[in-house]
Design a protein around this motif. Structure first.
Motif, PDB file in Angstrom:
ATOM      1  N   GLU A  23       0.844  -1.203   0.000  1.00 14.62           N
ATOM      2  CA  GLU A  23       0.000   0.000   0.000  1.00 14.62           C
ATOM      3  C   GLU A  23       0.879   1.252   0.000  1.00 14.62           C
ATOM      4  O   GLU A  23       2.059   1.191   0.326  1.00 14.62           O
ATOM      5  N   ASN A  24       0.254   2.401  -0.333  1.00 12.88           N
ATOM      6  CA  ASN A  24       1.042   3.625  -0.199  1.00 12.88           C
ATOM      7  C   ASN A  24       1.193   3.952   1.291  1.00 12.88           C
ATOM      8  O   ASN A  24       0.458   3.441   2.138  1.00 12.88           O
ATOM      9  N   ALA A  25       2.186   4.774   1.613  1.00 13.32           N
ATOM     10  CA  ALA A  25       2.573   4.973   3.013  1.00 13.32           C
ATOM     11  C   ALA A  25       1.421   5.510   3.860  1.00 13.32           C
ATOM     12  O   ALA A  25       1.322   5.213   5.058  1.00 13.32           O
ATOM     13  N   TYR A  26       0.539   6.284   3.244  1.00 15.10           N
ATOM     14  CA  TYR A  26      -0.569   6.839   4.019  1.00 15.10           C
ATOM     15  C   TYR A  26      -1.659   5.793   4.241  1.00 15.10           C
ATOM     16  O   TYR A  26      -2.174   5.653   5.355  1.00 15.10           O
ATOM     17  N   LYS A  39      -2.322  13.253  -1.948  1.00 18.47           N
ATOM     18  CA  LYS A  39      -2.544  11.830  -2.222  1.00 18.47           C
ATOM     19  C   LYS A  39      -1.696  11.355  -3.401  1.00 18.47           C
ATOM     20  O   LYS A  39      -1.005  10.345  -3.316  1.00 18.47           O
ATOM     21  N   VAL A  84       2.019  11.174  -2.426  1.00 18.72           N
ATOM     22  CA  VAL A  84       2.412  10.066  -1.558  1.00 18.72           C
ATOM     23  C   VAL A  84       2.340   8.738  -2.308  1.00 18.72           C
ATOM     24  O   VAL A  84       3.123   7.820  -2.050  1.00 18.72           O
ATOM     25  N   GLU A  85       1.426   8.660  -3.275  1.00 19.34           N
ATOM     26  CA  GLU A  85       1.356   7.444  -4.100  1.00 19.34           C
ATOM     27  C   GLU A  85       2.628   7.264  -4.915  1.00 19.34           C
ATOM     28  O   GLU A  85       3.204   6.175  -4.968  1.00 19.34           O
ATOM     29  N   SER A 107       5.661   6.528  -2.650  1.00 15.67           N
ATOM     30  CA  SER A 107       5.596   5.161  -2.117  1.00 15.67           C
ATOM     31  C   SER A 107       5.950   4.136  -3.188  1.00 15.67           C
ATOM     32  O   SER A 107       6.742   3.217  -2.954  1.00 15.67           O
TER      33      SER A 107
END
Ligand SMILES: Nc1nc2c(ncn2[C@@H]2O[C@H](COP(=O)(O)OP(=O)(O)OP(=O)(O)O)[C@@H](O)[C@H]2O)c(=O)[nH]1
Ligand SMILES: Nc1nc2c(ncn2[C@@H]2O[C@H](COP(=O)(O)OP(=O)(O)OP(=O)(O)O)[C@@H](O)[C@H]2O)c(=O)[nH]1
Ligand SMILES: Nc1nc2c(ncn2[C@@H]2O[C@H](COP(=O)(O)OP(=O)(O)OP(=O)(O)O)[C@@H](O)[C@H]2O)c(=O)[nH]1
Ligand SMILES: Nc1nc2c(ncn2[C@@H]2O[C@H](COP(=O)(O)OP(=O)(O)OP(=O)(O)O)[C@@H](O)[C@H]2O)c(=O)[nH]1
Ligand SMILES: [Ca+2]
Ligand SMILES: [Ca+2]
Ligand SMILES: [Ca+2]
Ligand SMILES: [Ca+2]
Lengths: 258, 258, 258, 258
Positions: free
Chosen positions: A151-154, B95, B98-99, B102
């Motif tokens: 998953e992405n970090a968030y 969003k 961060v995607e 990541s």
């Protein structure tokens, strides 16, 4: 019996905006360092601390005296621009103990009274069961493959948050246990003595509610750090044996330093 | 545009149990100090960092170069027994950023590869809207009276947890914003530019879902720290005027030091 | 009797240049934080630590057990990229104790043996006089007017250096005492029990050699921190009464926290 | 040209004894951490800091703006119970620069004025030679065999003290250089450009005065950290080649992170 200390920064809200709002990264650094210092000092004396809300922290302090609390309080006072109040409570369960500690602190005045500063109160209950402290160390099976590398970090934060949110509430409602997220995929619960079936039920329900598979090492000891260390060794046993619950049986090698 | 850096401790899980499980209070102290250092260093350069899961952190780093990231990475390497990898991503929304950050990090190998250490990667996207960073600083109205002085310290954690859990998810789903609990009763969201009605909707729904009344200061700026400081000044305006949303209008006095 | 612990970073020299020389500001930060942690931990247990050469430190640890030393050693190991060896020695004077502690540590191997790591040795002498620890807290009269506000910042360092260089050597040669610069205009000596005339002679000779007028508070106690706190109260008495030597008589108010 | 910043804790003496003398181990921890933070922050920006007298510190800050100084000052204010004043001076030599910075700070009031707090002044001289900063990194040949593994830990401190005391004074008197003990067997001098024969003379005289053999790596650069890193690489060259002076020629590999 379990001894809980509630720690509360004195009149911290107003300080954060006086004379002007303070840089958030500095506030974060302040809170984190203060927490680190509490960990190191309570840890040296066999205790455990959790960050709670950062301005209100919860420690497990079996065997740590009021005077020792006072030394830690003084050290914070000397090293930080803010001071801390402490209330030591005892109960048959972690829930009872935190209730007593909280009520006693609230009696001393509001957390935002400018007058209430560096309170140090201790509850004097005598009739308590003498039992070992229990620590359950929960951990996600394969978090690396399933979440961190996926998953992405968030979203990974959100995933873990679902798990600990669910676990914190159930452990409290069902077993009077206090649970804390301690980073990564780890949640530590301080509990009354739990049965095998209780531990089993907890991780089955977490799986149902969140679809995440937990494993748990459980330990008992005279101090939180003893119980916690045994829990960690038991968690390692889970990894070795491929089980999801290990408890008590671990023969923990005790180094002279421990 | 917004620039996000994902930070990840290298092969940290295995380290925590090698050769034996390490004392939890020390791990907590380590994680907290590492976070404090990142706050202080990114903060000095105008950035923001949030602790995320402590072993995976999320920073907002508009205006901070890859080389500066490298200096911070090196400093962690020199001062800690663990090292950190960093991936810098850019996107039109938090969003998106961060995607990208990541995904780029995950491409370099697993967080538990013994070989993947101190990676520093930067995403090279050019076609981005140039817009200000938005920061919404949410805060509970009267948390002292309603929660801190009222509930026990653990239930107060649960209460705040309900609020930030709800807010984190909605801000992400509805606005591509990343939100973080920063202690006390505070949640900070890094957002794309939000309208008045969006902010209004957010706090109305939080009230519906959790029965907690929030107030919010909103700010825009070239760096997260500029936007965040303006958000804080606007939150102070809410307190002065008794409103629950203040934004933009704040004329922030800038000291020479800021 | 006095108990001294010699602390030595393990194989630190090679580490500072492996694989390449490390940034000096990071090494300074590392050394300073490690020292701060030792201060906080030994301090919590009633001890005193001085930075010595930063890679070799000297602590006064009356009443602190080998096991407690081991916990501190372990905490350093968990939090730092370097580890520390410790040797606990006892003697009738600070000089004797540091000699024994040093010899015992040297017997375990060189400070730059890659194999010698986290040694923890304790000396087992029984026939010792049981006496209080003495602490002399020396301070320059009017350093602010005479030096700090007068000389440039570097020459002020040189001025203080003359004083502590002179004092360190004489206290050691004449009284078997170990003395340490602790910042500002302060030098702390851990001593055997000293007579009035000894203290008098010390400050008279310092005046002759360096033309700097010292004042001194002297204290005795079961632990270094008790003696040191009494010394500080006596130094305050000097300031109040305009004297240059005060000792013992101070009735030190002991807060419950102390 | 060289830029020096003098840093001074505001009204620190009175604070250490208000309302009562504070525990010395806490004061040591405070001073050490504050120094560590300054190292990390100035270091991130390419500067160098030395602890001086701990309450009065000396930094080399070429290329660091007044505004950046202000951010560091603010961060100290947010994280510590004490604040710091800073004075930025420039000169053709380190000595000149520290004189100017010191004089400008002294003009703002006494270090123990309750009113003088968080001063930040900058000297505005224009006619300066533009030259590189020089850093000489001195180190004892074989300190491990000759001193650390040989003498007791306290006498080893005295031995190093003789060396740095001698070196500090001669470098200042003969070359306008400021020298600082940085731990272990290391002394760092910030200098004007020095000739080969000057370096040679320095270590010959140290040998005559103290019977200790030094080696020195010398570097030049636009910032103290560049010069210092080159000095360190040159010191490694001494070790490889068995020489006692190496300078300039070192081709320092620059990692992207540097
Ligand atoms: N606070 C804390 N965190 C830990 C501990 N052990 C592991 N972690 C964290 O958990 C993360 C994941 O590590 P692991 O649990 O070993 O990884 P995993 O992929 O889930 O592997 P298994 O648990 O063996 O299935 C690490 O990055 C750490 O953040 C611990 O003892 N304490
Ligand atoms: N991280 C962070 N925490 C803050 C900040 N301001 C306040 N807090 C925290 O919030 C807690 C509550 O403070 P306030 O929000 O001032 O108290 P309140 O009773 O809710 O008062 P109002 O917000 O004025 O209604 C404090 O104890 C702090 O932990 C801030 O700027 N940053
Ligand atoms: N480590 C340490 N330093 C101190 C202590 N008290 C003062 N200092 C340092 O000493 C410096 C000078 O302070 P004072 O000694 O109060 O100033 P003074 O002008 O000499 O005044 P008198 O001593 O009263 O004559 C301060 O800046 C501190 O650095 C202490 O208890 N411990
Ligand atoms: N501050 C600082 N200290 C260092 C550095 N390098 C070494 N040291 C210190 O110096 C001590 C001695 O290390 P070395 O100089 O490598 O040992 P040595 O026996 O003298 O060996 P040679 O110098 O190679 O002759 C170490 O324990 C460290 O404290 C450095 O770059 N900075
Ligand atoms: Ca796991
Ligand atoms: Ca609030
Ligand atoms: Ca003085
Ligand atoms: Ca050497």
């Amino acid at each position: 019996m379990v001894q809980v200390t509630v720690l509360q920064l004195d009149n911290y809200g107003p300080w954060t905006v006086t004379p002007n709002p303070r840089r958030e990264t500095d506030l974060q650094a302040l809170q984190a360092r203060l927490y680190a210092d509490l960990c190191q000092q309570f840890g040296l004396l066999g205790g455990y601390v959790f960050y709670g809300r950062f301005d209100n922290l919860i420690a497990f302090t079996d065997g740590i005296s009021k005077r020792e609390h006072g030394r830690i309080q003084q050290s914070i006072d000397n090293l930080y621009p803010v001071s801390v109040s402490m209330s030591i409570g005892r109960g048959n369960t972690p829930k009872q103990a935190v209730e007593i500690a909280s009520a006693n602190l609230q009696e001393q005045g509001s957390s935002q009274d400018a007058d209430r500063s560096e309170v140090l109160v201790e509850d004097e209950i005598d009739e308590l069961h003498t039992t070992a402290v229990g620590v359950a160390h929960f951990d996600v099976v394969d978090v690396t493959d399933k979440i961190t590398d996926e998953e992405n970090a968030y979203e990974a934060c959100l995933s873990m948050e679902s798990v600990y949110s669910d676990l914190m509430r159930r452990m409290y409602a069902d077993y009077d246990a206090l649970s804390f997220f301690v980073g990564g995929d780890n949640i530590i619960s301080v509990t009354p003595k739990l049965s095998d079936s209780a531990l089993d039920e907890v991780i089955v329900k977490t799986k149902q509610n969140t679809n995440v598979q937990l494993q748990v090492g459980y330990g008992l000891g005279d101090t939180p750090s003893e119980a916690g260390m045994q829990a960690k060794h038991n968690l390692e046993l889970c990894r070795e044996k491929g089980t999801v619950i290990e408890r008590d049986r671990a023969v923990v090698e005790r180094s002279s330093a421990d």
